[in-house]
Design a protein around this motif. Structure first.
Motif, PDB file in Angstrom:
ATOM      1  N   ILE A   8      38.952  84.071  38.020  1.00 13.87           N
ATOM      2  CA  ILE A   8      40.353  84.042  37.574  1.00 13.87           C
ATOM      3  C   ILE A   8      41.146  83.221  38.589  1.00 13.87           C
ATOM      4  CG2 ILE A   8      42.373  85.469  37.029  1.00 13.87           C
ATOM      5  CD1 ILE A   8      40.282  87.809  36.646  1.00 13.87           C
ATOM      6  N   GLU A   9      41.532  82.038  38.173  1.00  7.31           N
ATOM      7  CA  GLU A   9      42.214  81.129  39.108  1.00  7.31           C
ATOM      8  C   GLU A   9      43.720  81.123  38.934  1.00  7.31           C
ATOM      9  OE1 GLU A   9      40.258  77.427  40.355  1.00  7.31           O
ATOM     10  OE2 GLU A   9      39.079  77.695  38.543  1.00  7.31           O
ATOM     11  N   ASN A  10      44.175  81.475  37.719  1.00  6.48           N
ATOM     12  CA  ASN A  10      45.618  81.506  37.484  1.00  6.48           C
ATOM     13  C   ASN A  10      45.932  82.555  36.426  1.00  6.48           C
ATOM     14  OD1 ASN A  10      45.161  80.133  34.928  1.00  6.48           O
ATOM     15  ND2 ASN A  10      44.724  78.358  36.224  1.00  6.48           N
ATOM     16  N   ILE A  11      47.212  82.758  36.209  1.00  4.07           N
ATOM     17  CA  ILE A  11      47.656  83.842  35.323  1.00  4.07           C
ATOM     18  C   ILE A  11      47.127  83.639  33.903  1.00  4.07           C
ATOM     19  CG2 ILE A  11      49.923  82.787  34.788  1.00  4.07           C
ATOM     20  CD1 ILE A  11      49.689  86.453  35.607  1.00  4.07           C
ATOM     21  N   SER A  12      46.962  82.378  33.496  1.00 11.27           N
ATOM     22  CA  SER A  12      46.505  82.141  32.117  1.00 11.27           C
ATOM     23  C   SER A  12      45.038  82.544  31.932  1.00 11.27           C
ATOM     24  CB  SER A  12      46.709  80.674  31.736  1.00 11.27           C
ATOM     25  OG  SER A  12      45.990  79.861  32.623  1.00 11.27           O
ATOM     26  N   ASP A  13      44.281  82.614  33.021  1.00 15.19           N
ATOM     27  CA  ASP A  13      42.879  83.038  32.909  1.00 15.19           C
ATOM     28  C   ASP A  13      42.757  84.521  32.560  1.00 15.19           C
ATOM     29  OD1 ASP A  13      41.783  80.570  33.454  1.00 15.19           O
ATOM     30  OD2 ASP A  13      41.735  80.906  35.629  1.00 15.19           O
ATOM     31  N   ALA A  14      43.855  85.254  32.751  1.00 20.69           N
ATOM     32  CA  ALA A  14      43.824  86.691  32.456  1.00 20.69           C
ATOM     33  C   ALA A  14      43.469  86.934  30.997  1.00 20.69           C
ATOM     34  CB  ALA A  14      45.175  87.319  32.789  1.00 20.69           C
ATOM     35  N   GLN A  15      43.931  86.029  30.125  1.00 20.18           N
ATOM     36  CA  GLN A  15      43.682  86.182  28.700  1.00 20.18           C
ATOM     37  C   GLN A  15      42.183  86.175  28.407  1.00 20.18           C
ATOM     38  OE1 GLN A  15      46.124  87.038  26.788  1.00 20.18           O
ATOM     39  NE2 GLN A  15      44.708  87.226  25.066  1.00 20.18           N
ATOM     40  N   TYR A  16      41.499  85.193  28.969  1.00 25.94           N
ATOM     41  CA  TYR A  16      40.058  85.089  28.721  1.00 25.94           C
ATOM     42  C   TYR A  16      39.319  86.257  29.399  1.00 25.94           C
ATOM     43  CZ  TYR A  16      35.437  83.042  28.031  1.00 25.94           C
ATOM     44  OH  TYR A  16      34.140  82.836  27.643  1.00 25.94           O
ATOM     45  N   ALA A  17      39.803  86.653  30.568  1.00 31.00           N
ATOM     46  CA  ALA A  17      39.194  87.789  31.276  1.00 31.00           C
ATOM     47  C   ALA A  17      39.272  89.044  30.412  1.00 31.00           C
ATOM     48  CB  ALA A  17      39.903  88.009  32.608  1.00 31.00           C
ATOM     49  N   LYS A  18      40.414  89.225  29.765  1.00 34.39           N
ATOM     50  CA  LYS A  18      40.584  90.406  28.911  1.00 34.39           C
ATOM     51  C   LYS A  18      39.649  90.334  27.693  1.00 34.39           C
ATOM     52  CE  LYS A  18      45.136  90.016  28.824  1.00 34.39           C
ATOM     53  NZ  LYS A  18      46.567  90.220  28.556  1.00 34.39           N
ATOM     54  N   GLN A  19      39.481  89.108  27.165  1.00 36.54           N
ATOM     55  CA  GLN A  19      38.556  88.944  26.023  1.00 36.54           C
ATOM     56  C   GLN A  19      37.138  89.327  26.418  1.00 36.54           C
ATOM     57  OE1 GLN A  19      38.761  84.968  24.357  1.00 36.54           O
ATOM     58  NE2 GLN A  19      40.985  85.070  24.250  1.00 36.54           N
ATOM     59  N   LEU A  20      36.754  88.883  27.618  1.00 32.25           N
ATOM     60  CA  LEU A  20      35.394  89.185  28.096  1.00 32.25           C
ATOM     61  C   LEU A  20      35.219  90.695  28.274  1.00 32.25           C
ATOM     62  CD1 LEU A  20      34.954  86.386  30.791  1.00 32.25           C
ATOM     63  CD2 LEU A  20      33.676  86.569  28.651  1.00 32.25           C
ATOM     64  N   LEU A  21      36.212  91.305  28.910  1.00 28.78           N
ATOM     65  CA  LEU A  21      36.126  92.750  29.134  1.00 28.78           C
ATOM     66  C   LEU A  21      36.110  93.502  27.802  1.00 28.78           C
ATOM     67  CD1 LEU A  21      38.539  92.952  32.198  1.00 28.78           C
ATOM     68  CD2 LEU A  21      36.187  93.760  32.212  1.00 28.78           C
ATOM     69  N   ARG A  22      36.880  93.020  26.854  1.00 28.48           N
ATOM     70  CA  ARG A  22      36.930  93.666  25.531  1.00 28.48           C
ATOM     71  C   ARG A  22      35.559  93.581  24.857  1.00 28.48           C
ATOM     72  NH1 ARG A  22      40.154  97.353  22.833  1.00 28.48           N
ATOM     73  NH2 ARG A  22      39.194  97.459  20.787  1.00 28.48           N
ATOM     74  N   LYS A  23      34.937  92.423  25.014  1.00 26.93           N
ATOM     75  CA  LYS A  23      33.610  92.222  24.412  1.00 26.93           C
ATOM     76  C   LYS A  23      32.618  93.230  25.007  1.00 26.93           C
ATOM     77  CE  LYS A  23      30.832  88.117  23.232  1.00 26.93           C
ATOM     78  NZ  LYS A  23      31.338  87.739  21.924  1.00 26.93           N
ATOM     79  N   ALA A  24      32.679  93.377  26.344  1.00 29.56           N
ATOM     80  CA  ALA A  24      31.775  94.313  27.018  1.00 29.56           C
ATOM     81  C   ALA A  24      32.104  95.750  26.613  1.00 29.56           C
ATOM     82  CB  ALA A  24      31.900  94.151  28.532  1.00 29.56           C
ATOM     83  N   TYR A  25      33.393  96.036  26.490  1.00 30.35           N
ATOM     84  CA  TYR A  25      33.840  97.387  26.100  1.00 30.35           C
ATOM     85  C   TYR A  25      33.330  97.722  24.699  1.00 30.35           C
ATOM     86  CZ  TYR A  25      37.168 100.857  24.277  1.00 30.35           C
ATOM     87  OH  TYR A  25      37.743 101.949  23.672  1.00 30.35           O
ATOM     88  N   GLU A  26      33.470  96.761  23.801  1.00 36.71           N
ATOM     89  CA  GLU A  26      33.033  97.014  22.403  1.00 36.71           C
ATOM     90  C   GLU A  26      31.536  97.244  22.340  1.00 36.71           C
ATOM     91  OE1 GLU A  26      34.755  93.705  20.354  1.00 36.71           O
ATOM     92  OE2 GLU A  26      36.697  94.722  20.158  1.00 36.71           O
ATOM     93  N   GLY A  27      30.801  96.507  23.222  1.00 39.91           N
ATOM     94  CA  GLY A  27      29.349  96.706  23.291  1.00 39.91           C
ATOM     95  C   GLY A  27      29.023  98.121  23.728  1.00 39.91           C
ATOM     96  N   LEU A  28      29.728  98.606  24.731  1.00 37.51           N
ATOM     97  CA  LEU A  28      29.490  99.975  25.213  1.00 37.51           C
ATOM     98  C   LEU A  28      29.939 101.007  24.175  1.00 37.51           C
ATOM     99  CD1 LEU A  28      30.653  99.690  28.944  1.00 37.51           C
ATOM    100  CD2 LEU A  28      28.339 100.070  28.148  1.00 37.51           C
ATOM    101  N   TYR A  29      31.080 100.714  23.534  1.00 35.37           N
ATOM    102  CA  TYR A  29      31.650 101.629  22.538  1.00 35.37           C
ATOM    103  C   TYR A  29      30.684 101.797  21.350  1.00 35.37           C
ATOM    104  CZ  TYR A  29      35.439 103.872  19.947  1.00 35.37           C
ATOM    105  OH  TYR A  29      36.220 104.792  19.281  1.00 35.37           O
ATOM    106  N   ALA A  30      30.084 100.695  20.952  1.00 37.28           N
ATOM    107  CA  ALA A  30      29.153 100.714  19.816  1.00 37.28           C
ATOM    108  C   ALA A  30      27.909 101.526  20.147  1.00 37.28           C
ATOM    109  CB  ALA A  30      28.770  99.280  19.445  1.00 37.28           C
ATOM    110  N   ASN A  31      27.537 101.540  21.406  1.00 41.48           N
ATOM    111  CA  ASN A  31      26.337 102.306  21.780  1.00 41.48           C
ATOM    112  C   ASN A  31      26.659 103.774  22.011  1.00 41.48           C
ATOM    113  OD1 ASN A  31      24.604 100.119  21.659  1.00 41.48           O
ATOM    114  ND2 ASN A  31      25.232  99.424  23.681  1.00 41.48           N
TER     115      ASN A  31
END
Lengths: 145, 302
Positions: free
Chosen positions: A122-145
């Motif tokens: 995360i180099e700047n504030i705009s990277d937060a958006q993509y970081a959240k997408q990545l975390l959401r993807k991982a969260y959904e993977g865990l949630y599904a299991n």
């Protein structure tokens, strides 16, 4: 990214054995925070932004990562963690990791290169958006299991 | 002044007063005459407790991460200012110590926020009681740490020529390369001797005029010069927290007109944890060695 993380990678690779010393990883991470505070303070705002978003998801919590940094959990399982220099580490399946690497925004994990772990800097504030997408993807993977 | 500002200020003031009180207790428990010792707890437990105190006063303010880190820095700044004024610490010492206490204060702030959100008074009291127990126990424990640093260089001159420069040498005119010397830490400048024999006095003079009194205990010409430090200046910049016990120069004839010069120093630390301060002690000792040994090399190779 390589140059910006050179010192971090050097410490992890050659002084990583010191992580067994109680509290030392937290001390190292706080030095990263101090550096971030003076050099790229907006990144700390990005952390807040990510944190408030992730903690809104059902069943999530945060704690200190065992090697320093902020860790997000879902029902006790790790979603990912952010080191205080802005390095976000998340574990996916190898298949998803391959897809993400193909997109070109993430890198192999700074230590476990062959595992499903990925790193996103995360180099700047705009990277937060993509970081959240990545975390959401991982969260959904865990949630599904 | 609004209530938010008052809460922030309370965090600064109470945490610093608490730290001053605990350091006072620690000094009382450790004051057995001789060199003052700064124990592990003063740099680890106190900052953690300071961070937790700040968290207690700031817990309802919803501080963003940037402000939290900035306020932690400010709290440390006040603590360092108090140390400068009341403990007589030098600026370089404070530069060295600040990353350590910042780290643990931040940890205390984080733990405090997590802890106080649970509203579990038993847990809060237990955690704080454990930290204070560790602090008192550490303050009452014996602290003794000695180490040795060794450095080697090759000089393109025979041992006989190097030897006379090892025993004593004229003023070092070279500019300092080591960053701590550049920002004001005293660096070695000159060495004088009262004689070339075992038992002779030796003086190592530093850039700020401080002089280490030494006594030669081994005088094995062209091989071994060992000396004990018999008188050390007490300087707030570092020298108050380390005793240099012994120094040694070993010369080895390489048989090709060159000499391997080894510099050894033994020291005792009065600041803990050593896993942090010994890194600094080694770095400083090594750079004292190198400044002297490179000067010996330069004048011997002329």
């Amino acid at each position: 990214m390589k140059n910006k993380l050179a010192l971090f990678k050097f410490v992890i690779r050659y002084l990583g054995f010191l992580k067994a010393v109680p509290l030392l990883p937290y001390l190292f991470d706080s030095q990263l925070m101090l550096w971030t505070l003076f050099v790229r303070p907006q990144i700390l705002d990005a952390f807040d932004n990510i944190e408030s978003e992730v903690l809104r998801w059902q069943g999530t919590g945060k704690r200190l990562h065992k090697y320093g940094g902020m860790q997000f959990d879902f029902n006790g399982k790790e979603i990912g963690h952010i080191h205080s220099n802005g390095l976000l580490d998340i574990r996916f399946s190898r298949k998803i990791k391959k897809q993400l690497l193909a997109e070109g925004k993430v890198n192999r994990h700074h230590i476990f290169e062959k595992s499903g772990w990925i790193s996103f800097y995360i180099e700047n504030i705009s990277d937060a958006q993509y970081a959240k997408q990545l975390l959401r993807k991982a969260y959904e993977g865990l949630y599904a299991n | 002044m609004n209530s938010r500002t008052i809460q922030i200020l309370k965090g600064f003031i109470i945490s610093n007063f608490f730290a001053v009180g605990l350091i006072g207790i620690s000094k009382y428990l450790l004051s057995k005459g001789g060199q003052p010792t700064f124990v592990f707890s003063e740099f680890v437990i106190i900052p953690i407790l300071m961070g937790m105190i700040c968290a207690w006063f700031w817990k309802d303010l919803n501080l963003p991460g940037r402000k939290r880190a900035l306020y932690a820095c400010l709290d440390i700044f006040f603590a360092l200012t108090f140390s400068y004024i009341f403990l007589g610490e030098g600026v370089i010492c404070l530069v060295i110590v600040s990353p350590l206490i910042f780290g643990f204060l931040m940890l205390g702030v984080f733990v405090g926020f997590k802890l106080f959100k649970r509203h579990d008074e038993n847990l809060n009291v237990s955690v704080i009681a454990i930290l204070i127990f560790v602090f008192v126990n550490d303050s009452l424990s014996k602290h003794n740490y000695q180490n040795m640093v060794s450095d080697t260089i090759t000089i393109h001159a025979p041992p006989a020529k190097v030897w006379k420069n090892v025993v004593a040498f004229e003023k070092i005119k070279q500019e300092n390369k080591y960053w701590l010397f550049r920002i004001g830490m005293p660096s070695p400048m000159q060495t004088t001797v009262t004689g070339y024999y075992k038992g002779a006095g030796r003086k190592c003079i530093f850039s700020n005029g401080y002089t280490f009194g030494e006594k030669i205990i081994t005088y094995d010409e062209t091989h071994d010069l060992t000396f004990d430090i018999v008188d050390q200046p007490r300087d707030p910049e570092i020298m108050n927290h380390i005793d240099i016990l012994r120094g040694q120069f070993l010369l080895k004839d390489n048989g090709n007109g060159t000499t391997t010069l080894t510099g050894n120093s033994w020291y005792k630390l009065y600041v803990f944890p050593t896993w942090y301060y010994d890194i600094w002690a080694q770095s400083i000792t090594r750079n004292v060695h190198l400044r002297v040994m490179e000067h010996i090399k330069q004048i011997s190779e002329k």
